[in-house]
Design a protein around this motif. Structure first.
Motif, PDB file in Angstrom:
ATOM      1  N   ASP A 109      -2.579  41.744  -5.451  1.00 43.81           N
ATOM      2  CA  ASP A 109      -2.668  40.286  -5.350  1.00 43.81           C
ATOM      3  C   ASP A 109      -4.093  39.830  -5.631  1.00 43.81           C
ATOM      4  O   ASP A 109      -5.055  40.565  -5.353  1.00 43.81           O
ATOM      5  CB  ASP A 109      -2.284  39.822  -3.934  1.00 43.81           C
ATOM      6  N   GLN A 110      -4.220  38.595  -6.106  1.00 42.32           N
ATOM      7  CA  GLN A 110      -5.558  38.049  -6.327  1.00 42.32           C
ATOM      8  C   GLN A 110      -6.329  38.056  -5.005  1.00 42.32           C
ATOM      9  O   GLN A 110      -5.769  37.727  -3.956  1.00 42.32           O
ATOM     10  CB  GLN A 110      -5.469  36.624  -6.873  1.00 42.32           C
ATOM     11  N   HIS A 111      -7.589  38.451  -5.060  1.00 45.10           N
ATOM     12  CA  HIS A 111      -8.522  38.506  -3.922  1.00 45.10           C
ATOM     13  C   HIS A 111      -8.314  39.713  -3.001  1.00 45.10           C
ATOM     14  O   HIS A 111      -9.158  39.979  -2.156  1.00 45.10           O
ATOM     15  CB  HIS A 111      -8.467  37.239  -3.052  1.00 45.10           C
ATOM     16  N   GLU A 112      -7.201  40.433  -3.153  1.00 43.05           N
ATOM     17  CA  GLU A 112      -7.005  41.607  -2.287  1.00 43.05           C
ATOM     18  C   GLU A 112      -7.963  42.719  -2.710  1.00 43.05           C
ATOM     19  O   GLU A 112      -8.151  42.973  -3.898  1.00 43.05           O
ATOM     20  CB  GLU A 112      -5.561  42.093  -2.407  1.00 43.05           C
ATOM     21  N   ILE A 113      -8.592  43.343  -1.716  1.00 45.64           N
ATOM     22  CA  ILE A 113      -9.459  44.489  -2.029  1.00 45.64           C
ATOM     23  C   ILE A 113      -8.548  45.683  -2.260  1.00 45.64           C
ATOM     24  O   ILE A 113      -7.866  46.142  -1.330  1.00 45.64           O
ATOM     25  CB  ILE A 113     -10.450  44.786  -0.869  1.00 45.64           C
ATOM     26  N   PRO A 114      -8.510  46.189  -3.489  1.00 49.03           N
ATOM     27  CA  PRO A 114      -7.542  47.235  -3.808  1.00 49.03           C
ATOM     28  C   PRO A 114      -7.647  48.428  -2.870  1.00 49.03           C
ATOM     29  O   PRO A 114      -8.745  48.886  -2.546  1.00 49.03           O
ATOM     30  CB  PRO A 114      -7.915  47.623  -5.238  1.00 49.03           C
ATOM     31  N   LEU A 115      -6.503  48.896  -2.433  1.00 49.90           N
ATOM     32  CA  LEU A 115      -6.329  50.089  -1.591  1.00 49.90           C
ATOM     33  C   LEU A 115      -6.856  49.920  -0.177  1.00 49.90           C
ATOM     34  O   LEU A 115      -6.804  50.839   0.619  1.00 49.90           O
ATOM     35  CB  LEU A 115      -6.961  51.336  -2.258  1.00 49.90           C
ATOM     36  N   LEU A 116      -7.391  48.739   0.124  1.00 51.56           N
ATOM     37  CA  LEU A 116      -7.792  48.455   1.502  1.00 51.56           C
ATOM     38  C   LEU A 116      -6.753  47.522   2.123  1.00 51.56           C
ATOM     39  O   LEU A 116      -6.665  47.401   3.339  1.00 51.56           O
ATOM     40  CB  LEU A 116      -9.185  47.806   1.516  1.00 51.56           C
ATOM     41  N   GLY A 117      -5.986  46.873   1.233  1.00 54.74           N
ATOM     42  CA  GLY A 117      -4.871  46.049   1.703  1.00 54.74           C
ATOM     43  C   GLY A 117      -5.279  44.813   2.474  1.00 54.74           C
ATOM     44  O   GLY A 117      -4.527  44.321   3.306  1.00 54.74           O
ATOM     45  N   ARG A 118      -6.464  44.287   2.202  1.00 50.81           N
ATOM     46  CA  ARG A 118      -6.844  43.052   2.900  1.00 50.81           C
ATOM     47  C   ARG A 118      -7.713  42.177   2.011  1.00 50.81           C
ATOM     48  O   ARG A 118      -8.412  42.653   1.110  1.00 50.81           O
ATOM     49  CB  ARG A 118      -7.547  43.348   4.219  1.00 50.81           C
ATOM     50  N   VAL A 119      -7.643  40.886   2.308  1.00 47.85           N
ATOM     51  CA  VAL A 119      -8.450  39.899   1.585  1.00 47.85           C
ATOM     52  C   VAL A 119      -9.659  39.517   2.426  1.00 47.85           C
ATOM     53  O   VAL A 119     -10.784  39.398   1.911  1.00 47.85           O
ATOM     54  CB  VAL A 119      -7.597  38.635   1.302  1.00 47.85           C
ATOM     55  N   CYS A 200     -19.185  47.067   6.548  1.00 49.29           N
ATOM     56  CA  CYS A 200     -19.172  47.113   8.016  1.00 49.29           C
ATOM     57  C   CYS A 200     -17.758  47.360   8.530  1.00 49.29           C
ATOM     58  O   CYS A 200     -17.554  48.135   9.470  1.00 49.29           O
ATOM     59  CB  CYS A 200     -19.740  45.816   8.596  1.00 49.29           C
ATOM     60  N   TYR A 201     -16.784  46.715   7.904  1.00 48.83           N
ATOM     61  CA  TYR A 201     -15.381  46.944   8.287  1.00 48.83           C
ATOM     62  C   TYR A 201     -15.016  48.420   8.107  1.00 48.83           C
ATOM     63  O   TYR A 201     -14.407  49.036   8.984  1.00 48.83           O
ATOM     64  CB  TYR A 201     -14.480  46.047   7.429  1.00 48.83           C
ATOM     65  N   GLU A 202     -15.414  48.977   6.980  1.00 49.72           N
ATOM     66  CA  GLU A 202     -15.034  50.366   6.695  1.00 49.72           C
ATOM     67  C   GLU A 202     -15.698  51.344   7.666  1.00 49.72           C
ATOM     68  O   GLU A 202     -15.141  52.394   7.976  1.00 49.72           O
ATOM     69  CB  GLU A 202     -15.366  50.710   5.234  1.00 49.72           C
ATOM     70  N   PHE A 203     -16.890  50.996   8.132  1.00 51.07           N
ATOM     71  CA  PHE A 203     -17.590  51.861   9.095  1.00 51.07           C
ATOM     72  C   PHE A 203     -17.288  51.478  10.554  1.00 51.07           C
ATOM     73  O   PHE A 203     -17.760  52.135  11.469  1.00 51.07           O
ATOM     74  CB  PHE A 203     -19.108  51.786   8.876  1.00 51.07           C
ATOM     75  N   GLY A 204     -16.573  50.390  10.766  1.00 47.94           N
ATOM     76  CA  GLY A 204     -16.286  49.953  12.135  1.00 47.94           C
ATOM     77  C   GLY A 204     -17.495  49.393  12.858  1.00 47.94           C
ATOM     78  O   GLY A 204     -17.633  49.549  14.072  1.00 47.94           O
ATOM     79  N   ILE A 205     -18.383  48.718  12.138  1.00 46.33           N
ATOM     80  CA  ILE A 205     -19.601  48.142  12.723  1.00 46.33           C
ATOM     81  C   ILE A 205     -19.443  46.614  12.800  1.00 46.33           C
ATOM     82  O   ILE A 205     -19.159  45.976  11.777  1.00 46.33           O
ATOM     83  CB  ILE A 205     -20.838  48.497  11.857  1.00 46.33           C
ATOM     84  N   PRO A 206     -19.666  46.010  13.979  1.00 49.45           N
ATOM     85  CA  PRO A 206     -19.578  44.549  14.083  1.00 49.45           C
ATOM     86  C   PRO A 206     -20.675  43.858  13.263  1.00 49.45           C
ATOM     87  O   PRO A 206     -21.797  44.360  13.198  1.00 49.45           O
ATOM     88  CB  PRO A 206     -19.800  44.275  15.576  1.00 49.45           C
ATOM     89  N   PHE A 207     -20.334  42.718  12.689  1.00 54.30           N
ATOM     90  CA  PHE A 207     -21.302  42.013  11.838  1.00 54.30           C
ATOM     91  C   PHE A 207     -21.133  40.511  11.979  1.00 54.30           C
ATOM     92  O   PHE A 207     -20.106  40.030  12.469  1.00 54.30           O
ATOM     93  CB  PHE A 207     -21.116  42.412  10.356  1.00 54.30           C
TER      94      PHE A 207
END
Ligand code: ADE
Length: 247
Positions: A109-119, A200-207
Motif C-alpha cells: 500500500d502507498q506509505h506502508e514501510i515494506p515488510l514492516l507492515g506499518r505506515v 527507534c521503533y525497530e530497536f524498541g527505543i522511545p522517541f
C-alpha cells in the motif's frame, strides 16, 4: 546510566545545546559525524548533527542507539507548516510520524514501510507530553523571540499530531497542496523525523520529535526557512529543552 540522545539536521538547530553542555564533554567521530557525549542541564546526553534527510537521520539514530546505548531519542529542528492552523513560529510535537514519499505500489500500500507492515510510528507519550508542556510554557513567555524576516508573527501555538517526513524540501504551492490533499491530518512536513522514528521503533527505543515551523512549504519557503534558521531556531530549541532537562 540512562542517556538521552538529542539530534538535529542542521548546526543552527543544536548550536545552543552544544554550547550549554558541561565542560569536559567528549567528542567521538563516527561515520563523518561528531557525537558530543556529556551532561546537558543535569541530564546525561549525546548530541549529534545528523545532516539533512532520511538516510542521514536513520544512520545517526542507529549510531546513538548502538554505540552510545541511549535510552531515549529526541529529534529537534524546523519544519514547513501544512495544516491551515499551523503557522510560522508555531511548535509541532509529533504524536505519530509517517514517510510521505514511501510508495512501493503495487507491491505494498502507498506509505506502508515494506515488510514492516506499518505506515505510522508512534512517539513516546510521556516524552512528547513533556515537550508539549515545555513548548507551551516557552511560547507564552513575554520575551518570546517574535521577529522573523522582518515580520512579527502572532502568538505562537503548540500543536500535537501527525508529522510527515520525506526526502524533499517542499517549496512549491502545488506540492504543498497535493500533500495537504493526500494527508489532511498532517500538521507539518520535514525531512528526518519518521526515518529516525522507524529506527527507534525497530530497536524498541522511545522517541519524540519537536519541530518549529519556519515556513509554509510554499514559494517563499526558501527565504522564510533561511531567515528563521539564522535568527530564531536556536532560541526555541534551548528555550524548550532547558526547563525539560532540568526538571
Ligand atoms: N523543513 C523546514 N521547512 C521545510 C519544508 N518546506 N519542506 C521540508 N522540510 C522542511
Amino acid at each position: 546510566m540512562e542517556r538521552l540522545a538529542i539530534l538535529g539536521a542542521l548546526h543552527e538547530e543544536i548550536a545552543d545545546l552544544l554550547a550549554a553542555m558541561d565542560p569536559g564533554a567528549a567528542v567521538h567521530r563516527i561515520a563523518m559525524r561528531d557525537f558530543h557525549v556529556g551532561t546537558l542541564w543535569g541530564t546525561p546526553c549525546v548530541i549529534a548533527l545528523s545532516r539533512i534527510g532520511k538516510v542521514a537521520a536513520a544512520a545517526t539514530a542507529t549510531i546513538v542507539i548502538r554505540e552510545f546505548q541511549v535510552s531515549r531519542v529526541i529529534f529537534t529542528g524546523l519544519a514547513g507548516g501544512l495544516h491551515a492552523d499551523v503557522d510560522v513560529g508555531d511548535v509541532v510535537v509529533a504524536s505519530t510520524l509517517m514517510q510521505h514519499d514511501m510508495d512501493a505500489r503495487p507491491l505494498f500500500d502507498q506509505h506502508e514501510i515494506p515488510l514492516l507492515g506499518r505506515v505510522h510510528f508512534e512517539a513516546d507519550a510521556v516524552l512528547s507530553q513533556q515537550l508539549y508542556d515545555s513548548a507551551a510554557r516557552f511560547t507564552s513567555r513575554r520575551d518570546m523571540p517574535v521577529i522573523q524576516a522582518g515580520a512579527t508573527f502572532a502568538k505562537p501555538r503548540v500543536h500535537h499530531g501527525l508529522i510527515a517526513t520525506g526526502d524533499v524540501f517542499v517549496s512549491h504551492n502545488d506540492d504543498a497542496q497535493a500533500l495537504r490533499k493526500r494527508l489532511p491530518d498532517a500538521l507539518c512536513v520535514e525531512m528526518e523525523g519518521a526515518a529516525m522514528a522507524q529506527i527507534c521503533y525497530e530497536f524498541g527505543i522511545p522517541f519524540a520529535v519537536m519541530r518549529v515551523i519556519s515556513d509554509r512549504a510554499d514559494h517563499a519557503a526558501k527565504t522564510d526557512f533561511t531567515a528563521f534558521l539564522q535568527n530564531v531556531a536556536r532560541v526555541y530549541t534551548a528555550g524548550i529543552l532547558e526547563p525539560l532537562l532540568k526538571s
